[in-house]
Design an enzyme around this catalytic site. Structure first.
Site, short mmCIF file in Angstrom:
data_model
loop_
_atom_site.label_atom_id
_atom_site.label_comp_id
_atom_site.label_asym_id
_atom_site.label_seq_id
_atom_site.Cartn_x
_atom_site.Cartn_y
_atom_site.Cartn_z
N CYS A 123 0.63 -1.16 -0.09
CA CYS A 123 0.25 -0.13 0.27
C CYS A 123 1.13 1.28 -0.07
CB CYS A 123 -0.69 -0.02 1.63
SG CYS A 123 -2.13 1.54 1.51
N CYS A 136 0.33 3.66 2.26
CA CYS A 136 0.71 3.35 3.86
C CYS A 136 2.12 3.49 4.33
CB CYS A 136 0.15 1.81 4.07
SG CYS A 136 -1.27 1.43 4.02
#
Lengths: 171, 149
Positions: free
Chosen positions: A66, A69
């Site tokens: 991600c 993230c």
């Protein structure tokens, strides 16, 4: 369109982001009190919420694949180093399918806080993790006071953490 | 102030361009919106094959009714799972792939899955456009979802 008009349009767009975020939060059925969990830590030891009882906790659901993230992790590492002694605790819950990339990532980014492998059960307990990143700010008494998604600003997250650390205990 | 506003607007335009470039990996005509897919599921006699190319934990919490799990394309093993699943299908099979793990512009999974299927000769491949994530753009809208499997 003049620059000032462009700026007004931009500001209007930016003011809509928190509204979208809030709508997401309302639909999630986030619990009022942080549900307890015991998860497999990627260093071999179990990771529990109870072990950090009484601290201000930022619980981060993330994954190595991600992109948003990944960009947040260095800031979280910095926050753990900066506020750890004041009673702040970062906890990462990885939603990767296997722990191998998480171990490599943790070493590469020198993550200084516990990281566990997530399960569908813990995700459900927190109202559903149907998109990343997603983080929960937990007060010293276990209340979930705020949640953040990809549209939220890390300066705001750090500001909220500082406020909770400085706040008097909830009666 | 004039200079600052130019910088802010330029930054915003840059972000929009980056988003557009990331999304451009899948041709626009091969995208399907959530509303269009919903209509297809409700009205079409022959249902398309729906494949989830996102992470297992996401699929196990919630997935589109009828969708099968392939796994994230960020893991090499998922390519083998995808190839094996479609190997015996006619190239005219309608296939819809989706992920919804994170915002569309950052999704690492749908574009590689789309390219893989196209390279195998499948002509009716569509990618479900989920702007924010599966929760916001499908599940929380009340669209057909299987939870907790």
């Amino acid at each position: 369109m003049s620059w000032s008009a462009s700026l007004r349009v931009l500001c209007l767009c930016l003011t809509m982001l928190p509204a979208a975020s809030a709508a997401f939060a309302q639909q999630m059925n986030t619990p009022a009190i942080a549900p307890p969990f015991t998860l497999a830590g990627i260093n071999g030891s179990p990771v529990t919420l109870a072990a950090h009882s009484g601290k201000v906790i930022l619980l981060d659901f993330w994954a190595t694949w991600c992109v948003p993230c990944r960009t947040e992790v260095p800031r979280f590492v910095s926050m753990q180093a900066k506020y750890g002694k004041q009673g702040f605790q970062m906890i990462g819950i990885s939603m990767d399918d296997s722990p191998d990339p998480v171990r490599k990532f943790r070493a590469r980014y020198k993550m200084n806080y516990p990281v566990a492998m997530g399960t569908p059960a813990v995700a459900r307990d927190y109202g559903g993790v149907l998109g990343l990143p997603l983080a929960f700010l937990i007060a010293r008494d276990g209340r979930i006071v705020k949640q953040y998604d990809s549209s939220d600003n890390l300066d705001q997250v750090e500001h909220d953490v500082r406020q909770l650390l400085e706040a008097r205990p909830h009666p | 102030m004039g200079k600052l506003s130019r910088v802010i607007v330029s930054l915003f335009v840059f972000i929009l361009l980056v988003t557009a470039l990331a999304s451009a990996q899948v041709p626009k005509e091969n995208l399907i919106t959530a509303d269009e897919l919903l209509k297809t599921l409700q009205t079409s006699f022959s249902k398309p094959l729906i494949l989830s190319v996102g992470p297992r934990v996401l699929y196990m919490q919630a997935h589109i009714t009828g969708a099968e799990l392939i796994g994230p394309m960020s893991e090499p093993a998922s390519f083998e799972v995808l190839k094996a699943r479609v190997k015996k299908l006619p190239k005219s099979q309608e296939i819809i792939i989706y992920c919804g793990c994170c915002p569309w512009s950052h999704c690492p999974n749908v574009a590689p899955a789309y390219k893989q299927l196209r390279s195998m000769g499948f002509t009716k491949v569509k990618v479900l456009y989920l702007a924010t994530n599966l929760g916001v753009d499908w599940v929380y809208k009340g669209y057909p979802t299987v939870r907790g499997q």
